[in-house]
Motif scaffolding. Structure first.
Motif, mmCIF file in Angstrom:
data_model
loop_
_atom_site.group_PDB
_atom_site.id
_atom_site.type_symbol
_atom_site.label_atom_id
_atom_site.label_comp_id
_atom_site.label_asym_id
_atom_site.label_seq_id
_atom_site.Cartn_x
_atom_site.Cartn_y
_atom_site.Cartn_z
ATOM 1 N N GLU A 7 0.880 -1.211 0.175
ATOM 2 C CA GLU A 7 0.090 -0.041 0.125
ATOM 3 C C GLU A 7 0.950 1.453 0.193
ATOM 4 N N LEU A 11 1.203 4.171 -3.248
ATOM 5 C CA LEU A 11 1.095 5.489 -3.218
ATOM 6 C C LEU A 11 2.435 6.255 -3.356
ATOM 7 N N ALA A 70 -9.007 12.215 3.079
ATOM 8 C CA ALA A 70 -8.761 10.627 3.469
ATOM 9 C C ALA A 70 -9.457 10.357 4.689
ATOM 10 N N GLN A 152 -6.561 8.058 -2.243
ATOM 11 C CA GLN A 152 -5.770 7.095 -2.531
ATOM 12 C C GLN A 152 -5.321 6.789 -3.849
ATOM 13 N N LEU A 290 -2.502 7.574 4.096
ATOM 14 C CA LEU A 290 -3.026 6.541 4.955
ATOM 15 C C LEU A 290 -3.355 6.824 6.490
ATOM 16 N N ARG A 293 -6.909 8.288 6.289
ATOM 17 C CA ARG A 293 -7.900 7.110 6.054
ATOM 18 C C ARG A 293 -8.032 6.481 7.382
#
Length: 441
Positions: A7, A11, A70, A152, A290, A293
């Motif tokens: 992940e 990004l 996010a 994202q 991240l 989120r």
């Protein structure tokens, strides 16, 4: 942890490539304008400093929007995420409009502040007056990029950055040399490329907003909320930029080497340091998205785990960057200058900078984590504390033997060290772990 690493890479890699592509707008302009003559190139240099300052102070449009979008995404409310992003875009339009009008009107004064010769000033004014027309598109690009990062998506900004730069090069060559418009043609080409790039990014966000029934009209409360949240990030950015300015000023006070040699060496080293900062900042952008989120979903444990993992990524990427910089330090000066004094002095400066890269990697990651958490107020105060500590240290270092190297030691130990201490202390606490989202529109 492999899933987390994938992940982060998903990004960070496109973000890195887009970050590297951003400075190419001015680099390609310089390559084309440089063939017109030295006065034109000097004029472009003056204009570039002004433009980079204006746009640099508005980087909050990307950072703040990434974090807020996010959060809503993590909470499972994509409509609210897009609505928040639209508010950020409208804020960019408002700020850009004011900056454009003020910039065009103040162009003679801004150029005059540099006290250049008449010919250089004339070229700088010509370029700047036109280039300011691209301010709103540039700020809209920052805001829309922030929206997509919050969602994202770092691939779309990369595609736009590559296409925009390619178009900018083609237009510059055609207008400057093909139509013989001189430095004005370079500015026109850049503005056209920026307008089209901004239109592409806006179209992507608008399409997503319509798909999820998010409002596209300006919302006064949402825009004011975005502006209020941005104030702290502006203070943070001003404080950090002031540190770099103080460092450059300190170099001009170095008495153990020729001033021209010191400033030239410092400029090359700072250019390379900034490039590496772009590379390390890619992980920070992943951290913003991240973290926002995870906190939006209310998952504090995952946020802690993500932070620890991304700090390791910061250490690792910093070590790689430091080793690479140390390896090229004896040779890379030849790419920038033929002056043997500058090339000789550059080596110890770059070795000091190389030693500081692992710390820089961690600092940028933690900065991204706290931006993603919306902890702007702390970051603003931390920036001011760092400035208060670094300014006297840099000025004192300039009085020491081997003053330029000493200033870079101060930059590594005090500037980056103080940031590392403050950010690490904050990350260990719980005050920044605020879950959920702001009040919805």
């Amino acid at each position: 942890m492999k899933a987390v690493d994938r992940e982060i890479l998903r990004l960070a890699v496109p973000a890195f490539l887009a970050l590297v592509a951003e400075p190419l707008f001015l680099i390609s302009d310089a390559a084309v304008v440089g063939h017109l003559g030295t006065p034109e190139l000097a004029g472009l240099g003056i204009a570039a400093v002004v433009l980079q300052t204006v746009v640099g102070l508005c980087v909050f449009l990307a950072y703040g929007t990434t974090a807020s979008v996010a959060r809503h995404l993590g909470a499972g409310d994509l409509r609210a995420a897009l609505a928040q992003g639209v508010d950020g875009i409208w804020l960019a339009v408002l700020i850009g409009t004011v900056a454009t009008i003020g910039g065009v009107l103040l162009t003679p004064w801004l150029v005059g502040a540099f006290d250049t010769g008449a010919e250089v000033a004339r070229h700088a004014e010509t370029y700047l007056a036109i280039a300011f027309l691209g301010t709103t598109p540039l700020l809209v690009m920052l805001a829309t990029t922030g929206v997509l990062r919050g969602l994202q998506d770092t691939r779309t900004p990369l595609k736009v950055a590559v296409a925009g730069n390619a178009l900018n090069i083609v237009l510059n060559v055609f207008l400057v040399h093909g139509l013989d418009l001189g430095i004005a043609g370079s500015a026109i080409g850049s503005v056209v490329a920026q307008v089209l790039s901004a239109a592409w990014l806006v179209a992507v966000v608008v399409r997503a907003a319509r798909e999820h029934d998010a409002p596209l009209s300006p919302d006064r409360a949402g825009i004011l909320a975005s502006a209020h949240a941005a104030i702290a990030l502006v203070v943070r950015t001003l404080a950090l930029r002031a540190c770099l300015l103080v460092g450059t000023y300190a170099v001009t006070r170095v008495g153990t080497e020729s001033t021209d040699v010191s400033i030239g060496t410092h400029q090359i080293a700072l250019t390379l340091w900034t490039f590496l900062a772009f590379a390390l900042d890619a992980v920070a952008i992943a951290a913003q998205a991240l973290t926002g989120r995870a906190l939006g979903s209310g998952d504090v444990d995952s946020t802690r785990q993500l932070t620890r993992r991304m700090v390791r990524w910061g250490w690792g990427s910093g070590i790689v960057a430091g080793l690479a910089l140390a390896a090229v330090s004896p040779f890379i000066g030849a790419l920038f200058t033929s002056d043997p004094e500058v090339r000789s002095l550059l080596v110890p400066v770059l070795l000091v900078a190389a030693l500081g890269q692992p710390l820089a990697g961690v600092v940028f990651v933690l900065d991204g984590v706290l931006i993603g958490a919306g902890d702007g107020t702390f970051l603003a105060w931390a920036g001011l504390v760092v400035l208060a500590a670094y300014a006297p240290a840099a000025l004192w270092a300039a009085t020491l033997p081997h003053g330029l190297v000493a200033v870079w030691v101060a930059m590594t130990v005090v500037f980056m060290g103080a940031r590392g201490v403050l950010l690490s202390w904050r990350a260990r606490g719980d005050h920044w772990l605020v879950t959920g989202t702001p009040v919805p529109r």
